[in-house]
Write a protein that holds these residues in place. Structure first.
Motif, PDB file in Angstrom:
ATOM      1  N   ALA A  38     -60.494  26.609 -35.385  1.00 28.37           N
ATOM      2  CA  ALA A  38     -59.632  25.571 -35.946  1.00 28.37           C
ATOM      3  C   ALA A  38     -60.448  24.339 -36.321  1.00 28.37           C
ATOM      4  N   ILE A  39     -61.435  23.998 -35.488  1.00 32.22           N
ATOM      5  CA  ILE A  39     -62.310  22.863 -35.788  1.00 32.22           C
ATOM      6  C   ILE A  39     -63.125  23.165 -37.041  1.00 32.22           C
ATOM      7  N   ALA A  40     -63.641  24.380 -37.149  1.00 30.75           N
ATOM      8  CA  ALA A  40     -64.456  24.765 -38.299  1.00 30.75           C
ATOM      9  C   ALA A  40     -63.643  24.745 -39.595  1.00 30.75           C
ATOM     10  N   SER A  41     -62.356  25.085 -39.487  1.00 25.94           N
ATOM     11  CA  SER A  41     -61.518  25.089 -40.691  1.00 25.94           C
ATOM     12  C   SER A  41     -61.172  23.669 -41.134  1.00 25.94           C
ATOM     13  N   GLY A  42     -61.307  22.704 -40.229  1.00 23.64           N
ATOM     14  CA  GLY A  42     -61.043  21.310 -40.572  1.00 23.64           C
ATOM     15  C   GLY A  42     -59.583  20.925 -40.470  1.00 23.64           C
ATOM     16  N   ASP A  43     -58.753  21.780 -39.894  1.00 26.19           N
ATOM     17  CA  ASP A  43     -57.325  21.498 -39.734  1.00 26.19           C
ATOM     18  C   ASP A  43     -57.097  20.808 -38.388  1.00 26.19           C
ATOM     19  N   LYS A  44     -56.822  19.503 -38.446  1.00 29.99           N
ATOM     20  CA  LYS A  44     -56.709  18.734 -37.203  1.00 29.99           C
ATOM     21  C   LYS A  44     -55.498  19.158 -36.376  1.00 29.99           C
ATOM     22  N   ASP A  45     -54.373  19.431 -37.032  1.00 28.68           N
ATOM     23  CA  ASP A  45     -53.168  19.839 -36.301  1.00 28.68           C
ATOM     24  C   ASP A  45     -53.389  21.163 -35.572  1.00 28.68           C
ATOM     25  N   ALA A  46     -53.968  22.122 -36.275  1.00 28.48           N
ATOM     26  CA  ALA A  46     -54.225  23.433 -35.662  1.00 28.48           C
ATOM     27  C   ALA A  46     -55.230  23.299 -34.523  1.00 28.48           C
ATOM     28  N   ALA A  47     -56.239  22.452 -34.720  1.00 23.18           N
ATOM     29  CA  ALA A  47     -57.262  22.273 -33.687  1.00 23.18           C
ATOM     30  C   ALA A  47     -56.670  21.635 -32.436  1.00 23.18           C
ATOM     31  N   SER A  48     -55.830  20.607 -32.611  1.00 22.16           N
ATOM     32  CA  SER A  48     -55.254  19.950 -31.433  1.00 22.16           C
ATOM     33  C   SER A  48     -54.262  20.874 -30.727  1.00 22.16           C
ATOM     34  N   THR A  49     -53.536  21.681 -31.495  1.00 22.98           N
ATOM     35  CA  THR A  49     -52.617  22.658 -30.893  1.00 22.98           C
ATOM     36  C   THR A  49     -53.397  23.698 -30.086  1.00 22.98           C
ATOM     37  N   ALA A  50     -54.483  24.189 -30.675  1.00 21.44           N
ATOM     38  CA  ALA A  50     -55.306  25.190 -29.987  1.00 21.44           C
ATOM     39  C   ALA A  50     -55.934  24.596 -28.729  1.00 21.44           C
ATOM     40  N   LEU A  51     -56.349  23.322 -28.807  1.00 18.89           N
ATOM     41  CA  LEU A  51     -56.947  22.668 -27.643  1.00 18.89           C
ATOM     42  C   LEU A  51     -55.920  22.505 -26.525  1.00 18.89           C
ATOM     43  N   ARG A  52     -54.694  22.112 -26.896  1.00 18.55           N
ATOM     44  CA  ARG A  52     -53.637  21.963 -25.890  1.00 18.55           C
ATOM     45  C   ARG A  52     -53.317  23.304 -25.234  1.00 18.55           C
ATOM     46  N   ALA A  53     -53.429  24.393 -25.994  1.00 14.32           N
ATOM     47  CA  ALA A  53     -53.180  25.723 -25.423  1.00 14.32           C
ATOM     48  C   ALA A  53     -54.333  26.148 -24.516  1.00 14.32           C
ATOM     49  N   ALA A  54     -55.549  25.714 -24.843  1.00 15.54           N
ATOM     50  CA  ALA A  54     -56.732  26.143 -24.090  1.00 15.54           C
ATOM     51  C   ALA A  54     -56.889  25.383 -22.771  1.00 15.54           C
ATOM     52  N   GLN A  55     -56.439  24.139 -22.720  1.00 21.11           N
ATOM     53  CA  GLN A  55     -56.672  23.322 -21.521  1.00 21.11           C
ATOM     54  C   GLN A  55     -56.101  23.925 -20.243  1.00 21.11           C
ATOM     55  N   PRO A  56     -54.832  24.367 -20.213  1.00 20.32           N
ATOM     56  CA  PRO A  56     -54.336  24.965 -18.964  1.00 20.32           C
ATOM     57  C   PRO A  56     -55.088  26.240 -18.574  1.00 20.32           C
ATOM     58  N   GLU A  57     -55.509  27.015 -19.576  1.00 21.33           N
ATOM     59  CA  GLU A  57     -56.263  28.237 -19.279  1.00 21.33           C
ATOM     60  C   GLU A  57     -57.597  27.888 -18.632  1.00 21.33           C
ATOM     61  N   LEU A  58     -58.267  26.868 -19.162  1.00 20.25           N
ATOM     62  CA  LEU A  58     -59.546  26.438 -18.589  1.00 20.25           C
ATOM     63  C   LEU A  58     -59.354  25.972 -17.149  1.00 20.25           C
ATOM     64  N   MET A  59     -58.336  25.162 -16.926  1.00 21.24           N
ATOM     65  CA  MET A  59     -58.105  24.643 -15.572  1.00 21.24           C
ATOM     66  C   MET A  59     -57.719  25.767 -14.613  1.00 21.24           C
ATOM     67  N   ARG A  60     -57.020  26.778 -15.118  1.00 15.99           N
ATOM     68  CA  ARG A  60     -56.684  27.923 -14.279  1.00 15.99           C
ATOM     69  C   ARG A  60     -57.953  28.671 -13.888  1.00 15.99           C
ATOM     70  N   GLY A  61     -58.904  28.723 -14.810  1.00 18.93           N
ATOM     71  CA  GLY A  61     -60.192  29.339 -14.502  1.00 18.93           C
ATOM     72  C   GLY A  61     -60.911  28.622 -13.376  1.00 18.93           C
ATOM     73  N   VAL A  62     -60.756  27.286 -13.329  1.00 14.48           N
ATOM     74  CA  VAL A  62     -61.356  26.503 -12.241  1.00 14.48           C
ATOM     75  C   VAL A  62     -60.664  26.827 -10.929  1.00 14.48           C
ATOM     76  N   THR A  63     -59.326  26.854 -10.965  1.00 11.97           N
ATOM     77  CA  THR A  63     -58.567  27.110  -9.735  1.00 11.97           C
ATOM     78  C   THR A  63     -58.877  28.481  -9.159  1.00 11.97           C
ATOM     79  N   LYS A  64     -59.076  29.456 -10.047  1.00  8.58           N
ATOM     80  CA  LYS A  64     -59.329  30.821  -9.608  1.00  8.58           C
ATOM     81  C   LYS A  64     -60.800  31.063  -9.282  1.00  8.58           C
ATOM     82  N   GLY A  65     -61.644  30.065  -9.507  1.00  7.03           N
ATOM     83  CA  GLY A  65     -63.051  30.198  -9.133  1.00  7.03           C
ATOM     84  C   GLY A  65     -63.916  30.911 -10.151  1.00  7.03           C
TER      85      GLY A  65
END
Length: 87
Positions: A38-65
């Motif tokens: 999304a960042i490479a395509s230059g679409d800010k809305d898509a990039a921010s949406t994708a980032l918001r979707a990725a953040q909980p997954e990343l934090m879950r990865g931390v919680t699960k070790g």
């Protein structure tokens, strides 16, 4: 090779844990790749949406070790600054 019953059980548990962690790591990388695309395509809305979707997954990865807390913090910081720079 595991000989004692305890070490055999630990070997079984390690295999199971490895499979779960591998799947979780792969899932997180997919979310990160979506943000990168999304960042490479230059679409800010898509990039921010994708980032918001990725953040909980990343934090879950931390919680699960799967990932270290600071690693995920660094990744989220760098991604969010790159998303903010679009446009």
């Amino acid at each position: 090779m595991a000989n004692s019953p305890q070490s055999k059980k630990r070997a079984r548990q390690n295999e199971r844990r490895f499979a779960v962690n591998k799947a979780r790591r792969s899932r997180i990388r997919t979310f990160l790749r979506n943000v990168e695309e999304a960042i490479a395509s230059g679409d800010k809305d898509a990039a921010s949406t994708a980032l918001r979707a990725a953040q909980p997954e990343l934090m879950r990865g931390v919680t699960k070790g799967v990932f270290h807390k600071n690693t995920v913090a660094r990744k989220m910081s760098r991604l969010s600054s790159r998303v903010k720079a679009i446009g």
